[in-house]
Design a protein around this motif. Structure first.
Motif, PDB file in Angstrom:
ATOM      1  N   GLY A 166      -5.063  25.023  48.884  1.00 54.34           N
ATOM      2  CA  GLY A 166      -4.123  26.126  48.714  1.00 54.34           C
ATOM      3  C   GLY A 166      -4.170  26.782  47.348  1.00 54.34           C
ATOM      4  O   GLY A 166      -3.178  27.360  46.898  1.00 54.34           O
TER       5      GLY A 166
ATOM      6  N   ALA B 267      -4.911  29.727  45.262  1.00 59.08           N
ATOM      7  CA  ALA B 267      -5.116  31.160  45.470  1.00 59.08           C
ATOM      8  C   ALA B 267      -6.258  31.663  44.586  1.00 59.08           C
ATOM      9  O   ALA B 267      -6.424  31.195  43.457  1.00 59.08           O
ATOM     10  CB  ALA B 267      -3.834  31.917  45.138  1.00 59.08           C
TER      11      ALA B 267
ATOM     12  N   ARG C 212       3.761  23.513  43.616  1.00 58.10           N
ATOM     13  CA  ARG C 212       2.659  23.025  44.443  1.00 58.10           C
ATOM     14  C   ARG C 212       1.442  22.678  43.606  1.00 58.10           C
ATOM     15  O   ARG C 212       0.557  21.967  44.061  1.00 58.10           O
ATOM     16  CB  ARG C 212       2.258  24.077  45.473  1.00 58.10           C
ATOM     17  CG  ARG C 212       3.289  24.259  46.552  1.00 58.10           C
ATOM     18  CD  ARG C 212       2.728  25.038  47.691  1.00 58.10           C
ATOM     19  NE  ARG C 212       2.688  26.468  47.371  1.00 58.10           N
ATOM     20  CZ  ARG C 212       2.239  27.402  48.185  1.00 58.10           C
ATOM     21  NH1 ARG C 212       1.771  27.086  49.360  1.00 58.10           N
ATOM     22  NH2 ARG C 212       2.252  28.651  47.837  1.00 58.10           N
TER      23      ARG C 212
ATOM     24  N   LEU D  95       2.362  27.283  40.520  1.00 58.96           N
ATOM     25  CA  LEU D  95       2.558  27.925  41.814  1.00 58.96           C
ATOM     26  C   LEU D  95       3.740  27.237  42.476  1.00 58.96           C
ATOM     27  O   LEU D  95       3.701  26.037  42.733  1.00 58.96           O
ATOM     28  CB  LEU D  95       1.305  27.803  42.687  1.00 58.96           C
ATOM     29  CG  LEU D  95       1.400  28.460  44.069  1.00 58.96           C
ATOM     30  CD1 LEU D  95       1.558  29.972  43.940  1.00 58.96           C
ATOM     31  CD2 LEU D  95       0.183  28.121  44.907  1.00 58.96           C
TER      32      LEU D  95
ATOM     33  N   GLY E  41       5.532  30.166  46.765  1.00 63.50           N
ATOM     34  CA  GLY E  41       4.304  30.952  46.653  1.00 63.50           C
ATOM     35  C   GLY E  41       4.273  31.934  45.501  1.00 63.50           C
ATOM     36  O   GLY E  41       3.381  32.771  45.429  1.00 63.50           O
ATOM     37  N   THR E  42       5.251  31.845  44.604  1.00 65.85           N
ATOM     38  CA  THR E  42       5.269  32.736  43.443  1.00 65.85           C
ATOM     39  C   THR E  42       4.697  32.018  42.219  1.00 65.85           C
ATOM     40  O   THR E  42       4.710  30.788  42.145  1.00 65.85           O
ATOM     41  CB  THR E  42       6.701  33.213  43.132  1.00 65.85           C
ATOM     42  OG1 THR E  42       7.530  32.064  42.893  1.00 65.85           O
ATOM     43  CG2 THR E  42       7.281  34.015  44.293  1.00 65.85           C
TER      44      THR E  42
END
Length: 145
Positions: free
Chosen positions: A65, A67, A102, A130, A134-135
């Motif tokens: 995960g 990004a 995360r 993160l 998700g920000t």
């Protein structure tokens, strides 16, 4: 009696140090020198490192995960959370205290970050967290010269 108490305190300190040691899995390209230097940085700071040579780092990042905006050359995993790029060891400790994160990332390969030391030049860089939502959140900032 005093010598016995000092010896006991020493054993307790070693026991606490052993308990505090954390294990991190690091996934890296076989030809990357800075990845090896970052692993040395982690070991020098008390981490136990499981070094995994990985021919397809894109697949590893996708599975974890990470990004693309946070990407760097190597990816660590500690307690189920990712550590992307040249994150200083001191910042990895943040993950244990932040269930809302995360993972952590130092995007790119900033000169002077752990594993990217080359002379006296240092780029300013940020450690990005993160969140579970998700920000991105700036967890720490390091000054350049």
């Amino acid at each position: 009696m005093l010598k016995k108490n000092i010896a006991l305190l020493g054993l307790l300190a070693l026991s606490n140090l052993a308990q505090a040691a954390q294990t991190i899995d690091v996934y890296r390209d076989p030809n990357c020198g800075c990845c090896k230097a970052w692993i040395s940085h982690l070991r020098d700071n008390g981490f136990t490192v499981n070094d995994h040579v990985e021919p397809n780092m894109s697949a590893v990042k996708q599975r974890l995960g990470v990004a693309p905006r946070l990407a760097s050359c190597h990816t660590g995993v500690i307690d189920g959370k990712f550590v992307e790029g040249h994150v200083p060891a001191e910042q990895i400790q943040v993950l244990a205290k932040r269930p809302d994160l995360r993972g952590l990332a130092v995007p790119g390969m900033p000169m002077g970050s752990p594993g990217m030391e080359m002379g006296d030049d240092k780029d300013a860089f940020q450690v990005i967290g993160l969140t579970q939502a998700g920000t991105d959140e700036v967890v720490a900032e390091y000054a350049g010269n």
